[in-house]
Design an enzyme around this catalytic site. Structure first.
Site, short mmCIF file in Angstrom:
data_model
loop_
_atom_site.label_atom_id
_atom_site.label_comp_id
_atom_site.label_asym_id
_atom_site.label_seq_id
_atom_site.Cartn_x
_atom_site.Cartn_y
_atom_site.Cartn_z
N TYR A 177 33.80 39.04 54.42
CA TYR A 177 34.62 40.16 55.07
C TYR A 177 34.38 41.59 54.62
O TYR A 177 35.13 42.35 54.94
CB TYR A 177 36.25 39.75 54.89
CG TYR A 177 36.49 38.54 55.62
CD1 TYR A 177 37.04 38.66 56.99
CD2 TYR A 177 36.22 37.22 55.32
CE1 TYR A 177 37.12 37.62 57.77
CE2 TYR A 177 36.31 36.27 55.99
CZ TYR A 177 36.84 36.43 57.35
OH TYR A 177 37.07 35.38 58.03
N HIS A 220 44.28 43.81 40.66
CA HIS A 220 43.81 43.16 41.63
C HIS A 220 43.65 41.71 41.23
O HIS A 220 42.31 41.04 41.55
CB HIS A 220 42.28 43.63 42.22
CG HIS A 220 42.49 45.14 42.80
ND1 HIS A 220 41.45 45.81 43.38
CD2 HIS A 220 43.41 46.03 42.80
CE1 HIS A 220 41.87 47.03 43.87
NE2 HIS A 220 43.16 47.04 43.38
N GLU A 269 43.92 45.74 55.64
CA GLU A 269 43.41 44.81 56.83
C GLU A 269 44.24 43.74 57.10
O GLU A 269 44.98 43.07 56.00
CB GLU A 269 42.00 44.38 56.43
CG GLU A 269 41.09 45.78 56.33
CD GLU A 269 39.73 45.31 55.95
OE1 GLU A 269 38.63 46.17 56.03
OE2 GLU A 269 39.34 43.96 55.73
N GLN A 297 48.99 44.66 37.22
CA GLN A 297 49.52 43.65 38.28
C GLN A 297 49.44 42.40 38.06
O GLN A 297 49.80 41.60 38.71
CB GLN A 297 48.35 44.26 39.58
CG GLN A 297 48.72 45.39 40.14
CD GLN A 297 47.44 45.88 41.16
OE1 GLN A 297 46.78 45.06 41.31
NE2 GLN A 297 47.48 47.12 41.27
#
Length: 381
Positions: free
Chosen positions: A264, A160, A254, A98
């Site tokens: 969070y 990520h 989310e 990624q």
């Protein structure tokens, strides 16, 4: 099914190509093949079909559109047509999974200062590190390149990395940085950059009112933490708020409203499970940790997102449009104040929607992986 959908989209968009090439804006005549959504009919204009792994898109003040490819290219479009040109001077990238060349945004005052901003995985000792660079476009090249911030620690892998860029009304720059996948605990420590949203000045300086700027050992640029892999970041100017669109685990995507200094929760709380169906945590709520305004179960794998501000789409104004990778559609999310209200799936099976954006002249564009499309949504009367 997917091939048929894409063929139909290409077919029904053909009537707009001549108008795009002429450079003259015309109201499209009602089309019998227009797509009727719950609140708006629109036509899909397919502008390009050869993208590989697009990530971000933005518009210069002269109307030129730039699209990033993760492998390290920036494609140049003018009048909705690919020019065949790619910008020279793009920084080398750590292209793994990624990671690579990611988001691109223009400064809110681009017409005056010429700055554009890139997020990318920078090759450094130890692997790759998410970096924010600013540069200017001169001719067909990036010039005056300057890395404003380089995150740490570096990692060999490519999971990520985030990473989206938005500016707020005061021209503060926010960017997302994922927790690197195999190290979810990164998100809960203030001593590294990963699993966070960061806030800096447009020249890279750290604002003095950042929440942890005076905390010993904390990374001063952190705005929020406990974020897993926010691949969507949206500034809502009308309400002066930022949405973090969180790419969660299995069943744990989310939508969060991001507020200064808040936690969070990842990986201490989540509504998802791991990809092998194992339990990450039994907890969905903990004191001192924020709740999402919405979570998706099953996951849609949300990515680049936007909020509709254009008068061209009055029925969608104020809605979030969220690109879905796994579910291969655009999610139109209606809000009621700070709450999730309703959702509609648009363009199911169009491909892995990597990003959705609104152009300066008020049209909505999207880019896809797998199908390699750049599309434009043209509202119909």
């Amino acid at each position: 099914m997917k091939t048929k959908l894409i063929s139909n989209i290409i077919l029904i968009s053909a009537g707009l190509i001549a108008a795009c090439q002429s450079g003259k804006e015309k109201q499209a005549a009602p089309d019998p093949f227009a797509i009727s959504s719950e609140k708006l009919s629109f036509k899909v204009d397919t502008l390009y079909q050869e993208l590989e792994n697009p990530w971000g898109m933005t518009w210069l003040s002269d109307g030129t559109m730039l699209i990033t490819e993760r492998k390290g290219e920036i494609l140049v479009f003018k009048d909705d047509q690919y020019t065949g040109e790619k910008l020279a001077g793009v920084p080398a990238v750590h292209e793994v999974n990624q990671a690579g060349l990611l988001d691109i945004q223009t400064h809110p005052n681009h017409a005056d200062n010429g700055w554009i901003y890139l997020s990318y995985a920078k090759p450094v000792e130890g692997g790759g590190a998410t970096a924010i660079m600013r540069a200017k476009v001169q001719g067909n090249s990036l010039v005056e390149k300057e890395d404003l911030i380089i995150t740490a620690p570096a990692v060999e892998g490519g999971r990520h990395f985030g990473s989206r860029i938005v500016f707020d009304k005061d021209n503060y720059l926010y960017f997302s940085n994922g927790e690197r996948g195999s190290n979810p605990e990164n998100a809960q420590t203030l001593e590294n950059f990963h699993g966070k949203i960061h806030r800096i000045h447009d020249d890279g300086r750290v604002p003095e009112d950042n929440p942890f700027v005076n905390e010993t050992g904390a990374v001063a640029s952190i705005w929020t933490y406990g974020n897993r892999n926010p691949q969507g970041l949206v500034y809502d100017k009308a309400n002066d708020r930022i949405f973090g669109i969180e790419h969660g685990p299995k069943g744990g995507d989310e939508i969060n409203i991001l507020e200064k200094g808040k936690n969070y929760g990842w990986p201490e709380i989540t509504y998802g499970i791991d990809y092998d169906d194992s339990i990450i945590t039994e907890d969905t709520v903990k004191a001192g940790m924020e709740q999402p305004i919405h979570f998706w179960r099953p996951s849609i794998a949300p990515c680049g997102s936007m909020i509709v501000t254009s008068d061209r789409y009055p029925e969608w104004k104020g809605n979030l449009l969220v690109g879905a990778l796994k579910s291969q559609h655009i999610a139109r999310v209606e809000l009621a104040g700070n709450n999730y209200a309703n959702e509609e799936k648009l363009l199911q099976d169009i491909g892995r929607v990597r990003h959705v954006a609104e152009s300066p002249d008020g049209y909505i564009y999207a880019v896809t992986e797998g199908t390699g499309l750049l599309i434009k949504l043209v509202p119909q009367e």
